[in-house]
Structure formats: C-alpha cells, structure tokens
Design a protein around this motif. Structure first.
Motif, PDB file in Angstrom:
ATOM      1  N   GLU A  23       0.864  -1.179   0.000  1.00 29.90           N
ATOM      2  CA  GLU A  23       0.000   0.000   0.000  1.00 29.90           C
ATOM      3  C   GLU A  23       0.899   1.227   0.000  1.00 29.90           C
ATOM      4  OE1 GLU A  23      -3.216   2.200   2.921  1.00 29.90           O
ATOM      5  OE2 GLU A  23      -2.701   0.118   3.294  1.00 29.90           O
ATOM      6  N   THR A  24       0.536   2.228  -0.770  1.00 32.57           N
ATOM      7  CA  THR A  24       1.282   3.476  -0.773  1.00 32.57           C
ATOM      8  C   THR A  24       0.352   4.615  -0.376  1.00 32.57           C
ATOM      9  OG1 THR A  24       0.829   3.950  -3.091  1.00 32.57           O
ATOM     10  CG2 THR A  24       2.834   2.711  -2.625  1.00 32.57           C
ATOM     11  N   CYS A  25       0.953   5.654   0.153  1.00 28.72           N
ATOM     12  CA  CYS A  25       0.184   6.860   0.453  1.00 28.72           C
ATOM     13  C   CYS A  25       1.109   8.066   0.391  1.00 28.72           C
ATOM     14  CB  CYS A  25      -0.523   6.763   1.792  1.00 28.72           C
ATOM     15  SG  CYS A  25       0.564   6.722   3.204  1.00 28.72           S
ATOM     16  N   ASN A  26       0.522   9.202   0.105  1.00 28.14           N
ATOM     17  CA  ASN A  26       1.243  10.469   0.079  1.00 28.14           C
ATOM     18  C   ASN A  26       0.793  11.279   1.280  1.00 28.14           C
ATOM     19  OD1 ASN A  26       2.399   9.935  -2.493  1.00 28.14           O
ATOM     20  ND2 ASN A  26       0.496  10.525  -3.433  1.00 28.14           N
ATOM     21  N   VAL A  27       1.768  11.819   2.010  1.00 31.40           N
ATOM     22  CA  VAL A  27       1.468  12.591   3.205  1.00 31.40           C
ATOM     23  C   VAL A  27       2.149  13.948   3.079  1.00 31.40           C
ATOM     24  CG1 VAL A  27       1.610  12.638   5.717  1.00 31.40           C
ATOM     25  CG2 VAL A  27       1.402  10.459   4.541  1.00 31.40           C
ATOM     26  N   LEU A  28       1.432  14.990   3.460  1.00 31.46           N
ATOM     27  CA  LEU A  28       1.956  16.348   3.400  1.00 31.46           C
ATOM     28  C   LEU A  28       2.469  16.737   4.782  1.00 31.46           C
ATOM     29  CD1 LEU A  28       2.232  18.866   1.572  1.00 31.46           C
ATOM     30  CD2 LEU A  28      -0.011  19.569   2.424  1.00 31.46           C
ATOM     31  N   PHE A  29       3.753  17.144   4.860  1.00 28.59           N
ATOM     32  CA  PHE A  29       4.363  17.552   6.116  1.00 28.59           C
ATOM     33  C   PHE A  29       4.909  18.966   5.998  1.00 28.59           C
ATOM     34  CE2 PHE A  29       5.056  12.901   6.568  1.00 28.59           C
ATOM     35  CZ  PHE A  29       4.472  12.720   7.810  1.00 28.59           C
ATOM     36  N   GLU A  30       4.762  19.718   7.070  1.00 28.28           N
ATOM     37  CA  GLU A  30       5.429  21.018   7.154  1.00 28.28           C
ATOM     38  C   GLU A  30       6.756  20.768   7.869  1.00 28.28           C
ATOM     39  OE1 GLU A  30       4.617  25.638   8.392  1.00 28.28           O
ATOM     40  OE2 GLU A  30       3.351  24.086   9.256  1.00 28.28           O
ATOM     41  N   ALA A  31       7.857  21.195   7.240  1.00 29.44           N
ATOM     42  CA  ALA A  31       9.179  20.953   7.811  1.00 29.44           C
ATOM     43  C   ALA A  31      10.165  22.000   7.299  1.00 29.44           C
ATOM     44  CB  ALA A  31       9.657  19.556   7.430  1.00 29.44           C
ATOM     45  N   LYS A  32      11.284  22.101   7.990  1.00 31.86           N
ATOM     46  CA  LYS A  32      12.320  23.062   7.597  1.00 31.86           C
ATOM     47  C   LYS A  32      13.170  22.552   6.431  1.00 31.86           C
ATOM     48  CE  LYS A  32      12.600  25.097  12.160  1.00 31.86           C
ATOM     49  NZ  LYS A  32      13.411  25.305  13.361  1.00 31.86           N
ATOM     50  N   SER A  33      13.196  21.230   6.238  1.00 29.62           N
ATOM     51  CA  SER A  33      13.994  20.646   5.154  1.00 29.62           C
ATOM     52  C   SER A  33      13.364  19.333   4.708  1.00 29.62           C
ATOM     53  CB  SER A  33      15.429  20.380   5.630  1.00 29.62           C
ATOM     54  OG  SER A  33      15.428  19.351   6.601  1.00 29.62           O
ATOM     55  N   ALA A  34      13.812  18.845   3.564  1.00 29.33           N
ATOM     56  CA  ALA A  34      13.324  17.562   3.062  1.00 29.33           C
ATOM     57  C   ALA A  34      13.722  16.434   4.006  1.00 29.33           C
ATOM     58  CB  ALA A  34      13.872  17.304   1.661  1.00 29.33           C
ATOM     59  N   LEU A  35      14.901  16.532   4.593  1.00 37.26           N
ATOM     60  CA  LEU A  35      15.348  15.505   5.532  1.00 37.26           C
ATOM     61  C   LEU A  35      14.449  15.458   6.769  1.00 37.26           C
ATOM     62  CD1 LEU A  35      17.400  13.343   6.260  1.00 37.26           C
ATOM     63  CD2 LEU A  35      18.856  15.133   7.209  1.00 37.26           C
ATOM     64  N   GLU A  36      14.043  16.617   7.264  1.00 36.89           N
ATOM     65  CA  GLU A  36      13.132  16.660   8.403  1.00 36.89           C
ATOM     66  C   GLU A  36      11.766  16.064   8.039  1.00 36.89           C
ATOM     67  OE1 GLU A  36      10.772  19.918  11.097  1.00 36.89           O
ATOM     68  OE2 GLU A  36      12.777  20.478  10.413  1.00 36.89           O
ATOM     69  N   ALA A  37      11.276  16.364   6.847  1.00 36.91           N
ATOM     70  CA  ALA A  37      10.000  15.797   6.393  1.00 36.91           C
ATOM     71  C   ALA A  37      10.099  14.282   6.291  1.00 36.91           C
ATOM     72  CB  ALA A  37       9.596  16.406   5.059  1.00 36.91           C
ATOM     73  N   TYR A  38      11.207  13.797   5.759  1.00 35.89           N
ATOM     74  CA  TYR A  38      11.425  12.352   5.647  1.00 35.89           C
ATOM     75  C   TYR A  38      11.425  11.718   7.042  1.00 35.89           C
ATOM     76  CZ  TYR A  38      13.859   7.933   4.933  1.00 35.89           C
ATOM     77  OH  TYR A  38      14.212   6.623   4.941  1.00 35.89           O
ATOM     78  N   SER A  39      12.102  12.366   7.974  1.00 34.43           N
ATOM     79  CA  SER A  39      12.160  11.843   9.347  1.00 34.43           C
ATOM     80  C   SER A  39      10.766  11.769   9.961  1.00 34.43           C
ATOM     81  CB  SER A  39      13.062  12.730  10.212  1.00 34.43           C
ATOM     82  OG  SER A  39      14.376  12.671   9.756  1.00 34.43           O
TER      83      SER A  39
END
Length: 43
Positions: A23-39
């Motif tokens: 199963e896949t899903c897309n999630v929207l995150f507010e973050a200071k960087s792409a690495l933080e969003a990934y975390s």
C-alpha cells in the motif's frame, strides 16, 4: 515549507511464499527541510 512524503507499506501474505500486499500513500508535512519531512514520515 511543505513537503510530500511518499510512504510504502508491505507485508508478506500468510501461507503464500514470496507473495506480498503493498500500500502506498502520500502525506503532506510542514518541515524546515526535506530531511526533516522524511524523518517525520518514518516515525
């Protein structure tokens, strides 16, 4: 900044060798960087 994180979940089907359900899903995150969003996505 906002980032979209693509998440993939997979589990092996019981009693069936080499068969998986994914199963896949897309999630929207507010973050200071792409690495933080990934975390945030893997927690």
């Amino acid at each position: 900044m906002w980032y979209i994180v693509d998440l993939l979940f997979a589990v092996e089907k019981p009693n069936e060798q080499n068969k998986y359900v994914c199963e896949t899903c897309n999630v929207l995150f507010e973050a200071k960087s792409a690495l933080e969003a990934y975390s945030k996505g893997i927690i």
